[in-house]
Each structure stands twice: as structure tokens, then as C-alpha cells.
Design a protein around this motif. Structure first.
Motif, PDB file in Angstrom:
ATOM      1  N   THR A 124       0.937  -1.478  -0.044  1.00 10.13           N
ATOM      2  CA  THR A 124       0.427   0.074   0.052  1.00 10.13           C
ATOM      3  C   THR A 124       0.894   1.749   0.089  1.00 10.13           C
ATOM      4  OG1 THR A 124      -0.143  -0.394   2.715  1.00 10.13           O
ATOM      5  CG2 THR A 124      -2.240  -0.848   1.056  1.00 10.13           C
ATOM      6  N   ARG A 125       1.849   1.022   0.860  1.00 11.35           N
ATOM      7  CA  ARG A 125       2.938   1.786   0.686  1.00 11.35           C
ATOM      8  C   ARG A 125       3.477   2.299  -1.007  1.00 11.35           C
ATOM      9  NH1 ARG A 125       7.523   1.319   4.542  1.00 11.35           N
ATOM     10  NH2 ARG A 125       6.209  -0.708   5.170  1.00 11.35           N
ATOM     11  N   ARG A 126       3.925   1.391  -1.264  1.00  9.69           N
ATOM     12  CA  ARG A 126       4.084   1.495  -2.583  1.00  9.69           C
ATOM     13  C   ARG A 126       3.478   2.091  -3.465  1.00  9.69           C
ATOM     14  NH1 ARG A 126       7.645  -3.616  -2.356  1.00  9.69           N
ATOM     15  NH2 ARG A 126       9.512  -3.031  -2.709  1.00  9.69           N
ATOM     16  N   LEU A 127       2.306   2.010  -3.700  1.00 11.88           N
ATOM     17  CA  LEU A 127       0.965   2.739  -4.802  1.00 11.88           C
ATOM     18  C   LEU A 127       1.060   3.870  -4.199  1.00 11.88           C
ATOM     19  CD1 LEU A 127      -1.562  -0.396  -3.609  1.00 11.88           C
ATOM     20  CD2 LEU A 127      -0.163   0.018  -5.848  1.00 11.88           C
ATOM     21  N   GLN A 128       0.638   4.135  -2.814  1.00  9.52           N
ATOM     22  CA  GLN A 128       0.213   5.457  -2.727  1.00  9.52           C
ATOM     23  C   GLN A 128       1.775   6.562  -3.279  1.00  9.52           C
ATOM     24  OE1 GLN A 128      -2.344   6.894  -3.105  1.00  9.52           O
ATOM     25  NE2 GLN A 128      -3.815   6.356  -1.449  1.00  9.52           N
ATOM     26  N   GLY A 129       3.178   5.712  -2.703  1.00  6.91           N
ATOM     27  CA  GLY A 129       4.366   6.571  -2.610  1.00  6.91           C
ATOM     28  C   GLY A 129       4.476   6.371  -4.646  1.00  6.91           C
ATOM     29  N   HIS A 130       4.213   5.909  -5.157  1.00  9.68           N
ATOM     30  CA  HIS A 130       4.184   6.072  -6.862  1.00  9.68           C
ATOM     31  C   HIS A 130       3.249   7.402  -7.542  1.00  9.68           C
ATOM     32  CE1 HIS A 130       4.833   4.619 -10.973  1.00  9.68           C
ATOM     33  NE2 HIS A 130       3.276   5.038 -10.773  1.00  9.68           N
ATOM     34  N   VAL A 131       2.042   7.052  -6.478  1.00 12.63           N
ATOM     35  CA  VAL A 131       1.470   8.505  -6.940  1.00 12.63           C
ATOM     36  C   VAL A 131       1.839   9.441  -6.663  1.00 12.63           C
ATOM     37  CG1 VAL A 131      -1.209   8.832  -7.015  1.00 12.63           C
ATOM     38  CG2 VAL A 131      -0.567   6.299  -6.883  1.00 12.63           C
ATOM     39  N   TYR A 132       2.274   9.524  -5.313  1.00 12.40           N
ATOM     40  CA  TYR A 132       2.877  10.748  -4.985  1.00 12.40           C
ATOM     41  C   TYR A 132       4.203  11.306  -5.578  1.00 12.40           C
ATOM     42  CZ  TYR A 132       5.424  14.015  -1.554  1.00 12.40           C
ATOM     43  OH  TYR A 132       5.498  14.945  -1.212  1.00 12.40           O
ATOM     44  N   ASP A 133       5.099  10.359  -6.341  1.00 13.34           N
ATOM     45  CA  ASP A 133       6.205  10.713  -6.757  1.00 13.34           C
ATOM     46  C   ASP A 133       5.604  11.210  -8.211  1.00 13.34           C
ATOM     47  OD1 ASP A 133       8.700  11.185  -5.469  1.00 13.34           O
ATOM     48  OD2 ASP A 133       8.890   8.686  -6.339  1.00 13.34           O
ATOM     49  N   ALA A 134       4.197  10.440  -8.988  1.00 11.25           N
ATOM     50  CA  ALA A 134       4.075  10.884 -10.288  1.00 11.25           C
ATOM     51  C   ALA A 134       3.310  12.095 -10.237  1.00 11.25           C
ATOM     52  CB  ALA A 134       3.154   9.931 -10.783  1.00 11.25           C
TER      53      ALA A 134
END
Length: 380
Positions: free
Chosen positions: A249-259
Motif C-alpha cells: 500500500t505504501r508503494r502504491l501511494q508513494g508511486h502516485v505521490y512521486d508521479a
């Protein structure tokens, strides 16, 4: 645990707006005045003529299916043989599918009827996924199968209330986002969507919401909050599958945040209720991560990671509407792109801890606020 957070705190106004905690979640649609910022002033009430009605959504789904030349398939749950297949008020429940890939993605909007722009976002995604010839959408169709639910709660949407209303003579209001629980499923919509979920067995999910206005240190409005309903490093998520969903879940949201950092008008933080992370087991996103088996419909305990977006402002005015929808579309596109090429699973999970957020003091749970944070260091 090493504190990896940036020096960031929300203003006193945001913290005060979230109290009292016991009533915080139902009251998140209340609207203080907005400071000058990237988005225009939203106004006191949403322009109702700009909101998609149930009939608008049905018509849009039909049009998208037609223009996609069969790539998008629109279904009603009753047409799929699911019972109950209708809402409490007897409306058909619509889902659209697109893609032939092995990874199934569950995308839902407007589970709360007074959080209006999930349908706009997901219909835009569905249209692009069905018809666009761009490399992104070709990859999405080839690698993913999307299950798109633009309007989870049609009755509440038509009434413009958070809940659905039971039609058993009680007229009891049910929050559909608290109705997936061992003692829940009071509403027909909940059992219908849960039954479909047990048949689909998705691999990942996203839920689109709205929240009340809040501000950063510079008194600029937060335009989107990224959330996880069972808090990473909290009392529940690290214990599921050895912490697998704590990481994913942290990877999912971290990816969105970076993008989304490339878009200057988007101002992101981590979702909270006052100074509390949320750890709510009764929510839909939590139930799917816990592998809820209700009435023997999920005997294998299928589960998957699921996250949510909280768009700024519950009552978004006409001038803000386009940008609010646009940032959601860009967030969903980023999520799907990362899932399609697999890059999302290489995202550093510690990005989550660098996303701006309040200084947490505990967790907001189904039974109220619990002090002490974090419960344990991040699972890495």
C-alpha cells in the motif's frame, strides 16, 4: 524509529476543523473559507447542475461502450445474476470492464453520495482505456483488467447524502463504507458489490473520496490526500500476511505521490483525522485487505491491497471542478501505468513517510481515538 518526515505541519485551523474526533469522519464535507491558492474558491455549495446524476452515468457508460467498439463492456449486477442485484431504492448497479490482462484492478467512486466527482474521474479513465491508442492505454489493456464502478451508491448520490437509505420501513441510513463487516451488510448495495468482489477476486483496488478543506504551513489548500485505511506501522496492517500489504500500500501511494509532483497545482499530503492516522477495520478498503469472508462467500480468504484518494473539498464549486477531476484522473493514470509495467512494485515504500503530514499522536479506530504512535517501525 528514525524520524524520516520533513519539517511539516498543518495549520491550527485544520486541526480544529477535525474535532471532535468522534464525529470527524461524517463531518468532513463541511466547508470553511478557502485561502488563496492553486484552485479557485469553491463556494459554499456545489453547483448541482454540474454534478452527474445516475441517469447521466448510465448514459455515459452506454456511450463509452459504443465508441470503444467492444473494448469496454458494461454490466449490471442483476444482469450478471447477482442477488440482490439492485440498490435499496431499486436502481441497477453498474460496473464496466476493460482490458484482458492478468492483473485485475478494482476502481470505485461515490460510495458516499455527497462526494460527487468519482464518476467524472472514472468515466474519463474508462473512456481513455477503451479508445485511446496511446502506449499507456495499450499497456493498460494488455496487462490489466479494470473493473470500474463509477457510482457505487446511486441512491445516496441522487439524494446527495453520504448514506443509502434502507427501504424496509425503518428509513435507516447506512454508510456503505462501514457496511463490509462480519456484523454488517445491512444494505443491499453492500451485499451486491461484495458478492461481485468475491467473484472477481481483484489484485489491487482504489477508492475515490472527497474531504473537507485543509491547509499546509503556507496556508495553501491541500488539493489531494493519499490514504490507507489500515495505517502502515499501525496496530493492524503489519500483521497481515507478514506485513505484505503494509509494504504494497505504501508503494502504491508513494508511486502516485512521486508521479504527481510534476504538476505544480497539485498539493498533496497524507490523509488524517486531526492528528490521528486511521485504522478502521469496518471500511471496504480494510475489509478487502483483511480477506473478509461473509456468509461463506469468500471461503479462501481472498484479499488484496487497496488505497484511496481524498480530493479537496466536499462542496467543490464550478471553477474548481475541472482541476479537482483532472488531478484525480492524473493520479489514477499514474497508478495504472505503474501497475501495467510493474514499476509500482519497485517504488521505495519509505516515500510514504516523506509525504507531508501532521505530527500524529495516535490512531482513529472504529471505536474512537487511541493514543500512541507509531505502533511499530515501518515494515521494509
Amino acid at each position: 524509529m528514525q524520524d524520516r518526515r520533513p519539517p511539516f505541519s498543518l495549520t491550527r485551523r485544520q486541526l480544529l476543523a477535525a474535532a471532535p474526533l468522534a464525529a470527524a469522519l461524517p463531518l468532513l464535507a463541511t466547508q470553511p473559507a478557502i485561502a488563496a491558492g492553486s484552485f479557485p474558491e469553491p463556494g459554499s455549495f456545489p453547483p448541482r447542475d454540474a454534478l452527474m446524476t445516475y441517469d447521466d452515468v448510465v448514459q455515459a457508460l452506454s456511450s463509452i461502450q459504443k465508441t470503444s467498439k467492444g473494448a469496454v463492456q458494461v454490466h449490471t449486477l442483476s444482469g450478471l445474476g447477482i442477488s440482490p442485484g439492485l440498490s435499496e431504492a431499486g436502481r441497477e448497479l453498474y460496473v464496466a470492464t476493460v482490458g484482458t490482462g492478468p492483473t485485475s484492478v478494482w476502481l470505485q467512486g461515490r460510495i458516499h453520495g455527497n462526494e460527487p466527482y468519482g464518476p467524472d474521474t472514472l468515466l474519463a479513465i474508462l473512456k481513455a482505456a477503451g479508445s485511446s491508442g496511446s502506449p499507456l492505454w495499450k499497456a493498460v489493456r494488455e496487462n490489466l483488467t479494470l473493473h470500474v464502478i463509477p457510482m457505487y451508491n446511486p441512491d445516496g448520490s441522487e439524494l446527495y447524502i453520504r448514506h443509502t437509505v434502507l427501504q424496509d420501513g425503518s428509513e435507516r441510513r447506512i454508510d456503505l463504507n462501514r457496511d463490509w463487516s462480519p456484523t454488517g451488510f445491512a444494505a443491499k448495495e453492500s451485499l451486491a458489490w461484495y458478492t461481485y468482489w468475491t467473484q472477481v477476486k481483484p489484485d489491487v483496488g482504489l477508492d475515490i473520496h472527497h474531504q473537507g478543506l485543509k491547509y499546509d504551513d503556507s496556508d495553501e489548500p491541500i488539493t489531494m490526500s493519499l490514504g490507507i485505511s489500515l495505517a502502515p506501522s499501525g496496530p493492524t496492517l503489519p500483521g497481515i500476511l507478514g506485513g505484505e500489504y503494509d509494504i504494497s500500500t505504501r508503494r502504491l501511494q508513494g508511486h502516485v505521490y512521486d508521479a504527481l509532483q510534476q504538476y505544480g497545482y497539485i498539493n498533496i499530503d497524507r490523509y488524517s483525522v486531526g492528528s490521528y492516522e486511521i485504522d478502521i477495520k469496518g471500511g471496504v478498503a480494510s475489509a478487502v485487505m483483511l480477506g473478509l469472508d461473509y456468509n461463506g462467500l469468500n471461503p479462501t480468504g481472498h484479499s488484496h491491497p487497496m488505497v484511496f484518494f481524498e480530493t479537496y473539498g466536499g462542496s467543490i464549486g464550478q471553477k474548481s471542478r475541472g482541476k479537482a477531476i483532472k488531478q484525480n484522473v492524473q493520479g489514477v493514470e499514474a497508478l495504472l501505468a505503474g501497475l501495467a509495467d510493474g514499476s509500482i512494485w519497485n517504488t521505495d515504500p519509505m516515500i510514504w513517510h516523506n509525504i507531508p503530514h501532521v505530527d500524529y499522536t495516535g490512531y482513529f479506530t472504529d471505536s474512537g481515538a487511541v493514543g500512541g504512535w507509531p505502533t511499530q517501525p515501518p515494515v521494509v
